[in-house]
Motif scaffolding. Sequence first.
Motif, PDB file in Angstrom:
ATOM      1  N   LYS A 110      33.435 -50.551 -82.862  1.00 63.77           N
ATOM      2  CA  LYS A 110      32.487 -49.440 -82.797  1.00 63.77           C
ATOM      3  C   LYS A 110      32.176 -48.886 -84.177  1.00 63.77           C
ATOM      4  O   LYS A 110      31.020 -48.579 -84.510  1.00 63.77           O
ATOM      5  N   GLU A 111      33.194 -48.784 -85.002  1.00 63.49           N
ATOM      6  CA  GLU A 111      32.993 -48.275 -86.365  1.00 63.49           C
ATOM      7  C   GLU A 111      32.091 -49.211 -87.161  1.00 63.49           C
ATOM      8  O   GLU A 111      31.200 -48.764 -87.897  1.00 63.49           O
ATOM      9  N   MET A 112      32.326 -50.532 -87.035  1.00 64.50           N
ATOM     10  CA  MET A 112      31.505 -51.486 -87.769  1.00 64.50           C
ATOM     11  C   MET A 112      30.048 -51.436 -87.291  1.00 64.50           C
ATOM     12  O   MET A 112      29.116 -51.475 -88.094  1.00 64.50           O
ATOM     13  N   LEU A 113      29.851 -51.347 -85.966  1.00 63.57           N
ATOM     14  CA  LEU A 113      28.482 -51.294 -85.435  1.00 63.57           C
ATOM     15  C   LEU A 113      27.770 -50.006 -85.844  1.00 63.57           C
ATOM     16  O   LEU A 113      26.560 -50.016 -86.150  1.00 63.57           O
ATOM     17  N   ASP A 114      28.513 -48.897 -85.826  1.00 68.99           N
ATOM     18  CA  ASP A 114      27.910 -47.626 -86.242  1.00 68.99           C
ATOM     19  C   ASP A 114      27.473 -47.682 -87.705  1.00 68.99           C
ATOM     20  O   ASP A 114      26.382 -47.208 -88.076  1.00 68.99           O
ATOM     21  N   GLY A 115      28.351 -48.250 -88.543  1.00 69.52           N
ATOM     22  CA  GLY A 115      27.977 -48.359 -89.952  1.00 69.52           C
ATOM     23  C   GLY A 115      26.784 -49.267 -90.152  1.00 69.52           C
ATOM     24  O   GLY A 115      25.879 -48.966 -90.957  1.00 69.52           O
ATOM     25  N   LEU A 116      26.777 -50.401 -89.418  1.00 71.95           N
ATOM     26  CA  LEU A 116      25.647 -51.317 -89.521  1.00 71.95           C
ATOM     27  C   LEU A 116      24.358 -50.665 -89.017  1.00 71.95           C
ATOM     28  O   LEU A 116      23.277 -50.839 -89.594  1.00 71.95           O
ATOM     29  N   GLN A 117      24.465 -49.889 -87.923  1.00 72.45           N
ATOM     30  CA  GLN A 117      23.293 -49.198 -87.383  1.00 72.45           C
ATOM     31  C   GLN A 117      22.716 -48.220 -88.399  1.00 72.45           C
ATOM     32  O   GLN A 117      21.497 -48.130 -88.586  1.00 72.45           O
ATOM     33  N   MET A 118      23.571 -47.505 -89.079  1.00 78.96           N
ATOM     34  CA  MET A 118      23.113 -46.525 -90.069  1.00 78.96           C
ATOM     35  C   MET A 118      22.373 -47.208 -91.215  1.00 78.96           C
ATOM     36  O   MET A 118      21.320 -46.747 -91.671  1.00 78.96           O
ATOM     37  N   VAL A 119      22.935 -48.336 -91.691  1.00 81.18           N
ATOM     38  CA  VAL A 119      22.306 -49.043 -92.807  1.00 81.18           C
ATOM     39  C   VAL A 119      20.952 -49.620 -92.395  1.00 81.18           C
ATOM     40  O   VAL A 119      19.945 -49.479 -93.102  1.00 81.18           O
ATOM     41  N   VAL A 120      20.930 -50.297 -91.214  1.00 83.42           N
ATOM     42  CA  VAL A 120      19.682 -50.911 -90.750  1.00 83.42           C
ATOM     43  C   VAL A 120      18.631 -49.834 -90.465  1.00 83.42           C
ATOM     44  O   VAL A 120      17.439 -49.988 -90.786  1.00 83.42           O
ATOM     45  N   ARG A 121      19.063 -48.738 -89.869  1.00 85.22           N
ATOM     46  CA  ARG A 121      18.139 -47.635 -89.591  1.00 85.22           C
ATOM     47  C   ARG A 121      17.514 -47.096 -90.883  1.00 85.22           C
ATOM     48  O   ARG A 121      16.308 -46.832 -90.953  1.00 85.22           O
ATOM     49  N   GLY A 122      18.349 -46.960 -91.908  1.00 87.81           N
ATOM     50  CA  GLY A 122      17.824 -46.469 -93.189  1.00 87.81           C
ATOM     51  C   GLY A 122      16.818 -47.428 -93.796  1.00 87.81           C
ATOM     52  O   GLY A 122      15.784 -47.004 -94.344  1.00 87.81           O
ATOM     53  N   GLU A 123      17.099 -48.733 -93.705  1.00 89.56           N
ATOM     54  CA  GLU A 123      16.174 -49.712 -94.261  1.00 89.56           C
ATOM     55  C   GLU A 123      14.847 -49.713 -93.509  1.00 89.56           C
ATOM     56  O   GLU A 123      13.764 -49.745 -94.121  1.00 89.56           O
ATOM     57  N   VAL A 124      14.914 -49.674 -92.175  1.00 92.97           N
ATOM     58  CA  VAL A 124      13.682 -49.681 -91.372  1.00 92.97           C
ATOM     59  C   VAL A 124      12.870 -48.405 -91.607  1.00 92.97           C
ATOM     60  O   VAL A 124      11.634 -48.437 -91.750  1.00 92.97           O
ATOM     61  N   GLU A 125      13.572 -47.270 -91.645  1.00 98.64           N
ATOM     62  CA  GLU A 125      12.873 -46.002 -91.874  1.00 98.64           C
ATOM     63  C   GLU A 125      12.201 -45.996 -93.244  1.00 98.64           C
ATOM     64  O   GLU A 125      11.051 -45.544 -93.390  1.00 98.64           O
ATOM     65  N   MET A 126      12.893 -46.509 -94.241  1.00 99.31           N
ATOM     66  CA  MET A 126      12.316 -46.558 -95.588  1.00 99.31           C
ATOM     67  C   MET A 126      11.070 -47.437 -95.609  1.00 99.31           C
ATOM     68  O   MET A 126      10.065 -47.102 -96.245  1.00 99.31           O
ATOM     69  N   GLU A 127      11.110 -48.560 -94.888  1.00 97.65           N
ATOM     70  CA  GLU A 127       9.970 -49.461 -94.864  1.00 97.65           C
ATOM     71  C   GLU A 127       8.777 -48.815 -94.140  1.00 97.65           C
ATOM     72  O   GLU A 127       7.636 -48.929 -94.578  1.00 97.65           O
ATOM     73  N   LEU A 128       9.048 -48.122 -93.023  1.00 97.52           N
ATOM     74  CA  LEU A 128       7.961 -47.463 -92.294  1.00 97.52           C
ATOM     75  C   LEU A 128       7.319 -46.363 -93.134  1.00 97.52           C
ATOM     76  O   LEU A 128       6.089 -46.210 -93.160  1.00 97.52           O
ATOM     77  N   ILE A 129       8.144 -45.579 -93.818  1.00 92.93           N
ATOM     78  CA  ILE A 129       7.609 -44.510 -94.674  1.00 92.93           C
ATOM     79  C   ILE A 129       6.781 -45.105 -95.807  1.00 92.93           C
ATOM     80  O   ILE A 129       5.685 -44.626 -96.120  1.00 92.93           O
TER      81      ILE A 129
END
Length: 298
Positions: free
Chosen positions: A55-74
């Motif tokens: 769960k910790e690994m998935l949460d960390g991965l989710q945060m990183v991927v979310r940041g990358e996608v959000e940055m690309e959309l912005i």
Amino acid sequence: MADFGFNEHHQNEIINYMRFARSKRVLRLKTIDSCFEELKDSRLVEDTFTVDEVKEMLDGLQMVVRGEVEMELINTAHTNVLLLRQLFSQAEKFYLRLQSDISELENRELLEQVAEFEKTDFKTTNKINQEPSKPKLAPLNEGGVSELLNKEIARLQEENDKLKARLRTLESQAMSALEGKTKVERALKDLQKLQGEQQLAAPTQEISSLENTVAALKEDYERSLSANAASQKDLQENLISAKHELLRVQEQLALAEKELDKKFQQTAAYRNMKEILTKKNEQIKEIRKRLQKYEPDE
């Protein structure tokens, strides 16, 4: 080759933008892939993991991927704003007003056409000679620009002629108002000759003429509000000031009449009346000066 109804130059501009967008998209996807690879190399070094560790690994991965996608959309949104800014800026130079239909951005049929265009035609663009200069909107033909400019010049000339005519009308009315003020001044001077009379004959006709002139100026001013919005405030203030001056003159005339009725035979009363008339003359001169400020310059 499929197109969107544009000429070759605009078609090439669309292809250039799609190439730019695809390169940014590929770069962002590689960044996301590297996030997963980094997780595999840094965390997946054991054979078994607990539920909390997974769960910790998935949460960390989710945060990183979310940041990358959000940055690309912005970044994509900001890039589109800059592109629109270029288009609108170039359009304004030729007095064009561009409009956009936001609802068409979600048109599934058009989106599918764009996807098909990217698949089929994007690969063949290497054979097309791209313009090396900075992208710009193709200018309108000289005849179209001249026609637009001539129409705008004609409209401004017509509006200027109307304003000149209105200015001449206001000038004539201002002169009429000055003549009315002169009549009032003459009437005030005539008061000095009424020492043997018990009643002061008020210049009713002159005052009535002046009131009619002020009313006519106010009516004309109201009609000209839509034609000359820049001067409406000053004219309104001048009309109000003129009315106030008229009311003060009438009030002073009434006071002078009462004073003459009481003690006109006394010498002191005559001196007071003369002093009042002197003040009225100064007020009339001040009114004339104010009106002269609004006479049009040659």
